[in-house]
Enzyme design. Structure first.
Site, PDB file in Angstrom:
ATOM      1  N   CYS A  43      -6.021   1.819   5.926  1.00  0.00           N
ATOM      2  CA  CYS A  43      -6.661   0.580   6.357  1.00  0.00           C
ATOM      3  C   CYS A  43      -6.075   0.164   7.709  1.00  0.00           C
ATOM      4  O   CYS A  43      -5.163   0.807   8.234  1.00  0.00           O
ATOM      5  CB  CYS A  43      -6.439  -0.518   5.310  1.00  0.00           C
ATOM      6  N   CYS A  93      -2.233  -0.578   7.553  1.00  0.00           N
ATOM      7  CA  CYS A  93      -1.428   0.638   7.479  1.00  0.00           C
ATOM      8  C   CYS A  93      -1.490   1.428   8.782  1.00  0.00           C
ATOM      9  O   CYS A  93      -0.477   1.980   9.222  1.00  0.00           O
ATOM     10  CB  CYS A  93      -1.873   1.487   6.293  1.00  0.00           C
ATOM     11  N   HIS A  95       0.845  -1.195   0.000  1.00  0.00           N
ATOM     12  CA  HIS A  95       0.000   0.000   0.000  1.00  0.00           C
ATOM     13  C   HIS A  95       0.880   1.243   0.000  1.00  0.00           C
ATOM     14  O   HIS A  95       2.037   1.206   0.438  1.00  0.00           O
ATOM     15  CB  HIS A  95      -0.893   0.013   1.243  1.00  0.00           C
ATOM     16  N   GLU A 132       0.878   3.820   1.889  1.00  0.00           N
ATOM     17  CA  GLU A 132       1.369   4.189   3.213  1.00  0.00           C
ATOM     18  C   GLU A 132       2.570   3.339   3.623  1.00  0.00           C
ATOM     19  O   GLU A 132       3.536   3.857   4.193  1.00  0.00           O
ATOM     20  CB  GLU A 132       0.278   4.017   4.277  1.00  0.00           C
TER      21      GLU A 132
END
Length: 147
Positions: free
Chosen positions: A86, A89, A56, A58
């Site tokens: 999410c 993260c 992701h 992040e």
């Protein structure tokens, strides 16, 4: 006087990363990490490119920023990300002790606030809704094209 390097300015930089993800066929999430008013990390989703569910924006940004600072704690940094993080993260951001998170669009289906609102470090400041319309519209367009 208007501060040139404000939350909207840096969110636009994260949005540029989200546009790169969009062009690459990735879910269009972009992120930048800022320290002392300077961008020290830029990232966007790479889950398809790397065939890695943990890639992701992040997570990529956390790793890049930690490498840049030569340390694992980001307590003096700000993460700008186009979508609410999410749970995964948020957990990583909690461990990094990030000082502040600024995100654009909320994620009512998978966002950390719904499932793990206490995942972040207690001192982390959270700002939501910066450029939320633009961020949400990019996401909606991406999934509209996928259908």
């Amino acid at each position: 006087m208007i501060e040139p390097f404000n939350d909207e300015y840096f969110m636009k930089k994260a949005f540029s990363e989200a546009l790169l993800a969009f062009e690459e066929g990735e879910v269009p999430v972009g992120a930048v990490v800022v320290s002392n008013q300077k961008i020290i990390a830029r990232a966007h989703n790479l889950t398809e490119t790397l065939n890695d569910v943990t890639a992701h924006a992040e997570m990529q940004a956390i790793t890049a920023a930690a490498n840049m600072l030569d340390g694992k704690y980001l307590n003096d940094c700000i993460l700008y990300v186009t979508l609410e993080p999410c749970v995964m993260c948020a957990g990583a951001l909690g461990w990094s002790q990030i000082g502040k998170i600024v995100y654009g669009a909320s994620d009512d289906k998978r966002g950390f606030k719904k499932f793990a609102s206490n995942a972040l470090h207690p001192k982390t400041e959270i700002v939501s809704g910066v450029l939320s319309t633009e961020c949400a519209e990019l996401m909606q367009e991406f999934f509209r094209q996928k259908r």
